[in-house]
Design an enzyme around this catalytic site. Structure first.
Site, PDB file in Angstrom:
ATOM      1  N   SER A  89       0.989  -1.575   0.207  1.00 45.50           N
ATOM      2  CA  SER A  89       0.126   0.371   0.236  1.00 45.50           C
ATOM      3  C   SER A  89       1.029   1.340   0.217  1.00 45.50           C
ATOM      4  O   SER A  89       2.229   2.059   0.902  1.00 45.50           O
ATOM      5  CB  SER A  89      -1.708  -0.205   0.801  1.00 45.50           C
TER       6      SER A  89
ATOM      7  N   LYS B 271      -1.132  -0.921  -4.156  1.00 44.16           N
ATOM      8  CA  LYS B 271      -1.815  -0.195  -4.184  1.00 44.16           C
ATOM      9  C   LYS B 271      -2.004   0.872  -3.812  1.00 44.16           C
ATOM     10  O   LYS B 271      -0.395   1.626  -3.044  1.00 44.16           O
ATOM     11  CB  LYS B 271      -2.574  -1.026  -2.624  1.00 44.16           C
TER      12      LYS B 271
ATOM     13  N   LYS C 228      -2.592   4.262  -2.615  1.00 45.47           N
ATOM     14  CA  LYS C 228      -4.025   5.747  -1.520  1.00 45.47           C
ATOM     15  C   LYS C 228      -4.359   7.094  -2.628  1.00 45.47           C
ATOM     16  O   LYS C 228      -3.127   7.554  -3.250  1.00 45.47           O
ATOM     17  CB  LYS C 228      -3.035   6.102   0.009  1.00 45.47           C
TER      18      LYS C 228
ATOM     19  N   ASP D 264      -7.651   2.987  -2.871  1.00 42.30           N
ATOM     20  CA  ASP D 264      -7.524   3.442  -2.403  1.00 42.30           C
ATOM     21  C   ASP D 264      -8.068   4.334  -1.479  1.00 42.30           C
ATOM     22  O   ASP D 264      -7.739   5.052  -0.793  1.00 42.30           O
ATOM     23  CB  ASP D 264      -7.093   2.343  -0.731  1.00 42.30           C
TER      24      ASP D 264
ATOM     25  N   GLU E  33     -11.101   0.850  -3.273  1.00 46.25           N
ATOM     26  CA  GLU E  33     -11.290   0.156  -2.105  1.00 46.25           C
ATOM     27  C   GLU E  33     -12.279   1.175  -1.488  1.00 46.25           C
ATOM     28  O   GLU E  33     -11.490   2.874  -1.156  1.00 46.25           O
ATOM     29  CB  GLU E  33     -10.121  -0.415  -1.755  1.00 46.25           C
TER      30      GLU E  33
ATOM     31  N   ASP F 115     -13.549  -1.900   2.475  1.00 47.03           N
ATOM     32  CA  ASP F 115     -12.830  -1.916   4.145  1.00 47.03           C
ATOM     33  C   ASP F 115     -13.883  -1.335   5.086  1.00 47.03           C
ATOM     34  O   ASP F 115     -14.374  -1.882   5.807  1.00 47.03           O
ATOM     35  CB  ASP F 115     -11.629  -1.093   3.318  1.00 47.03           C
TER      36      ASP F 115
ATOM     37  N   LYS G 125     -10.315  -7.487   7.979  1.00 45.19           N
ATOM     38  CA  LYS G 125      -8.972  -7.013   8.854  1.00 45.19           C
ATOM     39  C   LYS G 125      -8.772  -7.207   9.936  1.00 45.19           C
ATOM     40  O   LYS G 125     -10.213  -7.255  10.418  1.00 45.19           O
ATOM     41  CB  LYS G 125      -8.471  -4.865   8.841  1.00 45.19           C
TER      42      LYS G 125
ATOM     43  N   GLY H 141      -3.701  -4.066   5.891  1.00 45.70           N
ATOM     44  CA  GLY H 141      -2.641  -4.197   7.229  1.00 45.70           C
ATOM     45  C   GLY H 141      -3.596  -2.583   7.324  1.00 45.70           C
ATOM     46  O   GLY H 141      -3.966  -1.904   7.070  1.00 45.70           O
TER      47      GLY H 141
HETATM   48  O1  OSB Z   1      -7.654   1.440   4.909  1.00 46.31           O
HETATM   49  O2  OSB Z   1      -6.040  -0.306   3.890  1.00 46.31           O
HETATM   50  C1  OSB Z   1      -6.607   1.321   4.613  1.00 46.31           C
HETATM   51  C2  OSB Z   1      -2.785   1.663   6.697  1.00 46.31           C
HETATM   52  C3  OSB Z   1      -4.170   2.421   8.178  1.00 46.31           C
HETATM   53  C4  OSB Z   1      -5.392   2.535   8.032  1.00 46.31           C
HETATM   54  C5  OSB Z   1      -5.891   2.190   6.778  1.00 46.31           C
HETATM   55  C6  OSB Z   1      -4.964   1.482   5.986  1.00 46.31           C
HETATM   56  C7  OSB Z   1      -4.406   1.532   5.970  1.00 46.31           C
HETATM   57  C8  OSB Z   1      -3.156   0.798   5.309  1.00 46.31           C
HETATM   58  C9  OSB Z   1      -1.512   0.445   5.002  1.00 46.31           C
HETATM   59  O3  OSB Z   1      -3.423   1.156   3.554  1.00 46.31           O
HETATM   60  C10 OSB Z   1      -1.454  -0.924   5.013  1.00 46.31           C
HETATM   61  C11 OSB Z   1      -0.191  -1.798   5.679  1.00 46.31           C
HETATM   62  O4  OSB Z   1       0.605  -1.802   5.015  1.00 46.31           O
HETATM   63  O5  OSB Z   1      -0.668  -2.157   6.540  1.00 46.31           O
HETATM   64 MG    MG Z   2      -8.427   0.697   3.335  1.00 49.20          MG
END
Ligand code: OSB
Ligand code: MG
Length: 378
Positions: A135, A161, A163, A188, A213, A238, A262, A290
């Site tokens: 991510s 992924k 953001k 995402d 996402e 999510d 998660k 994650g």
């Molecule tokens: O939306 O998946 C998410 C990190 C913190 C809060 C929400 C998210 C995330 C990530 C990082 O996308 C995932 C990771 O590398 O742990």
């Molecule tokens: Mg997410």
């Protein structure tokens, strides 16, 4: 398993690099770790809540309070046959899934150790090697994002992924797609858009994304069900999914075609497994999300990712992407093929570095049954 003692520790850890999402930029983490002691065996879990209530409503501090005042007192001194039974004891407490998951997952670690099994085998996992993606946080400009993606693809990661947030979205995704025409790519939004943005969100259909996402609000399944039929790109939920009933509702109302599971958000392994089984029965792929975890949360994510329904690469990546030094050994490593070999030792399968944790600890609370004859729930 007799639940003798629960030890909560808060550790402060600096991320190697700040992580920017649509809701916050995270540089340092305050993470609550939970150790549960049963019959002389220690199990470990992690509270995956963030420092502020901007991803979901929980925080490190709310989880701490709820664990100390409500969850620990309702289980201490009690005996359960399996870790999955603990959710029944925690049921009077509404919400607070991440606080519950820390305890529930730690008990799975205990149960697996008592049985001499790696946790993933106890869960019913079937894959000795799991597929990993990364991510990537929001970057200043598309060139920086391309460079970051390049780096991760060279390391072997199987999907990227991105953001996104309003103003840092279409142009960034377009640039990365243009540079990597074949890469498995997704975006995402962490709830940054509204149904009124539908015509804008449709533009992402041009980039052959695996999924988008959580484009709409964190608790808004209904509008996702209106949006999904208007997009070619599958929606992955999510934030919206907190339990198996939510997963069923989302799939039945057509709010998504993929679910990110998660452990913290859904309250632990037993519920994660239920969601995985339901989605499997409806041909809905799932993958492991994650929360910038330490090795302890990461180890649980790895175990969960071995379940058969986890058919897409997860946001489970190497310790070294996040931390200079993790709290487990060996650290989580990713192969040049973008996979993690699942450990074979009993329990979570990694050694918890208690000395390092002690050094990082900023507060600690040891909880024991006070007076087992007085009921504390309800
Ligand atoms: O939306 O998946 C998410 C990190 C913190 C809060 C929400 C998210 C995330 C990530 C990082 O996308 C995932 C990771 O590398 O742990
Ligand atoms: Mg997410």
């Amino acid at each position: 398993m007799k639940i003798d003692e629960i030890i909560l520790r808060e550790i402060d850890m600096q991320l190697k690099a700040p992580f920017e999402t649509s809701f916050a930029t995270i540089s340092g983490r305050r993470i609550a770790l939970l150790e549960v002691r049963c019959d002389g065996v220690s199990g470990w879990g992690e509270v995956t809540a963030a420092e502020g209530p901007f991803y979901n409503s929980e925080t490190t501090d709310t989880a701490w309070t709820v664990l100390c005042n409500f969850l620990a007192p309702s289980v201490l001194g009690k005996t359960i046959a399996t870790a999955s039974e603990v959710m029944g004891l925690l049921e009077p407490v509404r919400g607070h899934e991440m606080a519950k998951a820390a305890l529930e997952t730690a008990l799975w670690d205990v149960q697996a150790q008592q049985k001499g099994l790696p946790l993933w085998k106890l869960l019913g996992g079937t894959r000795p090697e799991i597929a990993c993606g990364v991510s990537l946080g929001i970057r200043r400009d598309p060139q920086k994002l391309i460079a970051a993606a390049e780096n991760e693809l060279k390391a072997g990661y199987q999907r990227i992924k991105l953001k996104i947030k309003p103003g840092k979205d279409l142009e960034f995704v377009a640039a990365v797609r243009k540079h990597f025409p074949k890469t498995k790519l997704m975006a995402d939004a962490n709830s940054a858009y509204r149904l009124a943005d539908t015509s804008f969100l449709q533009k992402f259909d041009d980039f052959d994304l695996m999924m988008i996402e959580q484009p709409l609000e964190w608790d808004d399944m209904y509008h996702h069900s209106k949006l999904q039929p208007m997009l070619k790109t599958p929606i992955c939920l999510d934030e919206c999914i907190h339990n198996p009933d939510h997963a069923e509702a989302a799939v039945n109302m057509g709010a998504c075609r993929i679910i990110n599971i998660k452990l913290g958000r859904v309250g632990g392994h037993a519920r994660a497994k239920q969601i995985e089984e339901f989605c499997g029965s409806r041909n809905v792929p799932v993958w492991c999300g994650g929360m910038l975890e330490t090795g302890i949360g990461r180890a649980h994510n790895i175990a969960m990712s071995t379940l058969p329904g986890f058919v897409l690469p997860g946001d489970v990546s190497a310790s070294r992407r996040y931390w200079d030094e993790d709290v487990i050994e060996p650290e989580v490593e990713v192969t040049p093929n973008g996979t993690i070999h699942v450990p074979t030792a009993p329990g979570i399968g990694y050694t918890v570095r208690t000395k390092r944790i002690d050094q990082l600890t900023t507060r600690c609370e040891t909880l024991r049954a006070v007076n087992p004859s007085v009921p504390v729930t309800g």
